[in-house]
Design an enzyme around this catalytic site. Structure first.
Site, PDB file in Angstrom:
ATOM      1  N   ASP A 111      -9.938  -3.537  -5.665  1.00  0.00           N
ATOM      2  CA  ASP A 111      -9.572  -3.078  -4.573  1.00  0.00           C
ATOM      3  C   ASP A 111     -10.438  -1.684  -4.168  1.00  0.00           C
ATOM      4  O   ASP A 111     -10.758  -0.826  -4.581  1.00  0.00           O
ATOM      5  CB  ASP A 111      -8.220  -2.505  -4.710  1.00  0.00           C
ATOM      6  CG  ASP A 111      -7.408  -2.033  -3.588  1.00  0.00           C
ATOM      7  OD1 ASP A 111      -7.903  -1.401  -2.476  1.00  0.00           O
ATOM      8  OD2 ASP A 111      -6.335  -2.246  -3.636  1.00  0.00           O
ATOM      9  N   SER A 151       0.843  -1.120  -0.108  1.00  0.00           N
ATOM     10  CA  SER A 151      -0.087  -0.035  -0.004  1.00  0.00           C
ATOM     11  C   SER A 151       0.696   1.321  -0.052  1.00  0.00           C
ATOM     12  O   SER A 151       1.581   1.586  -1.019  1.00  0.00           O
ATOM     13  CB  SER A 151      -1.280   0.057   1.043  1.00  0.00           C
ATOM     14  OG  SER A 151      -1.980   0.860   0.978  1.00  0.00           O
ATOM     15  N   HIS A 162      -7.934  -5.185  -0.920  1.00  0.00           N
ATOM     16  CA  HIS A 162      -6.754  -4.291  -0.342  1.00  0.00           C
ATOM     17  C   HIS A 162      -5.648  -5.056   0.532  1.00  0.00           C
ATOM     18  O   HIS A 162      -6.186  -5.274   1.714  1.00  0.00           O
ATOM     19  CB  HIS A 162      -7.246  -2.962   0.152  1.00  0.00           C
ATOM     20  CG  HIS A 162      -5.926  -2.022   0.091  1.00  0.00           C
ATOM     21  ND1 HIS A 162      -5.251  -1.462  -0.900  1.00  0.00           N
ATOM     22  CD2 HIS A 162      -5.347  -1.497   1.394  1.00  0.00           C
ATOM     23  CE1 HIS A 162      -4.494  -0.559  -0.361  1.00  0.00           C
ATOM     24  NE2 HIS A 162      -4.487  -0.626   0.616  1.00  0.00           N
TER      25      HIS A 162
END
Length: 323
Positions: free
Chosen positions: A265, A136, A294
């Protein structure tokens, strides 16, 4: 390594939440070192497991408000140890459990600290391969670092991987700030922690931040305007997002880079994945799955779940380290 999603987790939210709060995973032993930085601050760095002395180094970067103890970090570390790598998990400034010394924090585009870690490792063991993995926000840092430097990297750096990278920070912020129950859940989970840290920072450095503005920051747009931009020298939240989004740096990558993204996502819009730029760069391998959530990509059974993106990244990075 085709991805077979866990059918018992229907939908991106179920998969994302399970991977975030319900997974167990390995807990390799950690040895922590505090590394001083040139500006007077520090990073807490965890050396995980007991790899062979000559094992290539894997530097792991966590996501927003994560740490070296995040389940996905430990998951990748466990797989890396089995693949013959030496995992080293970096805690971004203020994320190790000890507040950092300076008014500044960490952010999605801060690549100087990663460069410091990489060059220190290379100087300590010249010739030892180094690979980098990020999740991320940490993945955004990895992509930006490799892309903005191109060939201007230590020879020891052999490649990288990014999982669920927010290639377009403005799009990701708008997705989190949008109406809806799940957006509110994700947004408040992050912002509750970020506001608490910012308020503590404002008490220590009252000239740097406005507590009232922090308390009023109920969206990422507001938080990045009153905290991130103000502390790190950006003109506005939009300036921060524009300058630090990693998608624009994909074309400059010159070392092998794996990017794993899920079209469903809930935080990174699927159409923000830089498919064209990745396809035009032979150094970049983009794997985009229809589902995965995610930082999730759960596979296997509910009694023995596995996390496909981490396995894919560990295999890719082990191969890159030995080329």
């Amino acid at each position: 390594m085709d991805y077979a999603p866990a059918r018992w987790l229907p939908g991106a939210h179920a998969m994302t939440v399970f991977a975030s709060v319900a997974r167990l995973g390995p807990r390799p032993r950690a040895r922590r070192e505090r590394w001083e930085l040139p500006d007077g601050d520090f990073l807490d760095v965890d050396f995980l497991g007991a790899p062979p002395p000559d094992a290539p180094a894997l530097v792991i970067l966590h996501g927003l408000e994560g740490s070296s103890r995040a389940p996905y970090v430990r998951g990748l570390a466990g797989l890396a140890l089995r693949a013959g790598l030496a995992p080293i998990a970096v805690n971004f400034r203020g994320c190790s459990g000890t507040p950092n010394r300076l008014p500044r924090f960490y952010h999605s585009g801060e690549t100087g600290d990663l460069d410091h870690v990489v060059r220190r490792l290379a100087a300590a063991r010249p010739g030892r391969p180094i690979v980098i993995g990020g999740f991320s926000l940490g993945g955004n840092v990895v992509v930006k670092y490799l892309g903005e430097r191109g060939d201007d990297l230590p020879a020891e750096v052999r490649g990288g991987a990014g999982i669920s990278v927010p290639f377009d920070l403005a799009r990701a912020a708008r997705a989190l700030d949008a109406p809806g129950f799940w957006n509110l859940v994700y947004r408040e989970r992050f912002l509750r922690r970020l506001r608490a840290k910012a308020l503590a920072k404002a008490r220590r450095f009252p000239e740097s931040l406005d507590p009232a503005a922090i308390l009023g920051a109920r969206t990422f747009a507001a938080y990045d305007a009153v905290v991130t931009a103000r502390l790190h020298g950006f003109a506005s939240a939009e300036d921060y997002w524009t300058r630090c989004s990693s998608g624009q740096f994909v074309r400059g990558v010159r070392r092998p880079l794996l990017l794993v993204a899920a079209i469903d996502d809930p935080i990174v819009p699927g159409d923000s994945v830089p498919v064209e730029a990745a396809g035009a760069n032979p150094a970049v391998t983009l794997v985009a799955t229809e589902v995965g959530g995610h930082v999730a990509f759960v596979a296997g059974s509910p009694f023995w779940p596995s996390f496909w993106a981490e396995a894919r990244a560990a295999a890719f990075l082990a191969d890159a380290a030995r080329r």
